[in-house]
Design an enzyme around this catalytic site. Sequence first.
Site: not given
Length: 714
Positions: A35, A37, A39, A84, A115, A117, A119, A138, A173, A225, A313, A411, A414, A429, A434
């Site tokens: 998450d 990375e 973001d 989101s 509250e 979150k 997952d 969603r 969720e 929620y 987070k 590759c 292929c 590739c 492929c």
Amino acid sequence: MATPLEAQARIRQLRSQIEEYNRLYYEEAQSAISDQEFDALLRELADLEKEFPDLASDTSPTRKVGGKALEGFRQFEHLAPMLSLDNTYSETEAIEFYQRMQRLLPGENIPVVIEPKVDGVAITLIYRHGKLEVAATRGDGRVGDDVTRNIATIPSIPMELESAPELIEIRGEVYLPHEAFRQLNFSQEKLGKPLYANPRNTAAGSLKQLDPELVRQRGLAVLLYGTGAVNGMELESHSDALERIAAWGLPVSNWKRTADSPETMLAAIRELDSVRKTFPYDTDGAVIKVDNFEQRVRLGFTSKAPRWAMAFKYAAERAETRLLDIQIQVGRTGVLTPVAHLEPIVVSGSRVARATLHNEEEIQRKDIRIGDTVIIEKAGEVIPAVVEVVLAKRPADAQPYDLAASIGHRCPSCGGPIAREEGFVAWRCFSFDCPAQTSTKLKHFAARKMLDIEGVGDIVADKLVERGLVRNPLDLFKLDLDTLGTLNLGTADEPRVFGPKNGAKLLAALDRARTMPLSRWIFAIGIPEVGESAARELARLHRNFAELATSPILMELRSLPKGKRKEDNPILAPHQIAQEVGQVAAGEILDFFASESGQAMLQHLGELKINPQSDNYHPLPPAIAAADHPIIGKTFVLTGALSQPREVFEEMIRTAGGKSSGSVSKKTNYLVAGEDAGSKLTKAGELGVTVLDEAGLLALLAKDAPAPEQPSLF
């Protein structure tokens, strides 16, 4: 500071990466990046689009939510958008979020609710007159999948509510409880089958099943929620809504705190972190929401997220293990992704043996070598990633990693050549044949909005490729009834034959596809940056693929100097080119047709005697389009619930010479607003865009109808 050309290349790369990560996460329930990375990539893209506004696009991942709806389920247009949340990993940014609300509502007390979150997989339940009418995912935030039959298998979701209003939409969720996940993997292990990676992905995969009985066996649960659309009931606050939801017997979180200052908000976030490991479900953060609904209305929304809510987070769990090998996976777009194979270790309660390395540049930046002892991180409690090397434990013979050399510059799928485009860090590739890309390309090619080839779903596409019957999507047109009738969709031990009846239907669909208009074919090919609206616009400007492949219009568009607009260019201005076709899209199209793969595709089409033609060719709209004609050349955006599917009205607009777009901007001429219109209606008002109801649109579409002088509001 980046130059315009460098920024354009980086923006193309970021959009491609983010779209692929979104597709894997939302459509295949796979997590290829953490998450944090993800973001960071999204934030970098947003910063570049802000710095270079000419390169911004309404189809950018910064302006949309999640993934598209799945094939195989009925699509459901949400009564109100499922947006989101903006998120942060920093307590400082969480404080700034609260202080920003204080500036927007000066002098007011602003209670917020904190509250867990969960997952899981976002879901909405719509009860009409107390009865469950629809349960939907969603999707892209506007349109999701109708998964009512699957959701009905969850014991805690009642089919009827007592003393319910005319309409109530309840959101939450779906998740897989820890114990159910352990039992599921125990059963997999006993049967000698691969173990499931984590509860979140397993829950997402379960909701994708077409057999509700299989979904029932998985043991899914749900936590609600909040609310969406409501008719016939007054709710003043989030706390009030949660009490009503709980009173109906629906499951809500047992852990909830309220705060009315940055300090008490942070205290609640820290308290949740100390206890969340005891919950029966995975959490990856805390959700902070303004409690009072009237304050929410005044705080409003951005194009993607509410200003009155944020996700905080938590820091990811880390562990130390050894990197045994680096293997290369080939993605659906041909991108070569290095994957770390690790000495297995347990992190956050699950066994980890693989981790993402993202790309070669990332490996070199961190100086990761085979044999190293590495630190892995499960960001968001789910996705493993290699974050750093323990240099003190590096073997003496460890060598720097060279991706291309490790696979012999070919590759791994292929055997075709690989290359790295200028300005990109990823190797790709580019082979049209492929096999690693074929199955996904095939599903895209045959999807309903592309060539609508009935019968080519996930299983059939995979088996056609697996059996060597299809190497690229155009090979579909070489199939015959004998081959399809005997196609085994199962295994050698448990065969399941496609059958002649299904085969005949598929062949009939292929015959129809041959005569599909050019716009459908352009969309079906899957050229980066070319979506449905862009494909329609390209077909308006070109008669066929031959014209498109060497288009002077696109060449001129690609070479536009920085700061120059299409409207100011004497060659481009008369064409009134829609915003969906910009410099980046023009470059992608020309590059594709100039490539070996593009040339091979054109040759293949010629051999099959398929020559798609435009059904909306009109490259130079009449002068009246720029004057007082109500439809030709005008851009329409549709929002809210209409009497027919949105595609019906979009087709009517296009047939009359207009254009449709997915987002409101200064270039929008009309917003058509149905019931429960949301943020687009607000933005149209801010920009002074003429707003029509459905009757107003139909009147405008009528022959010689005059354009309204005033917005038709309702």
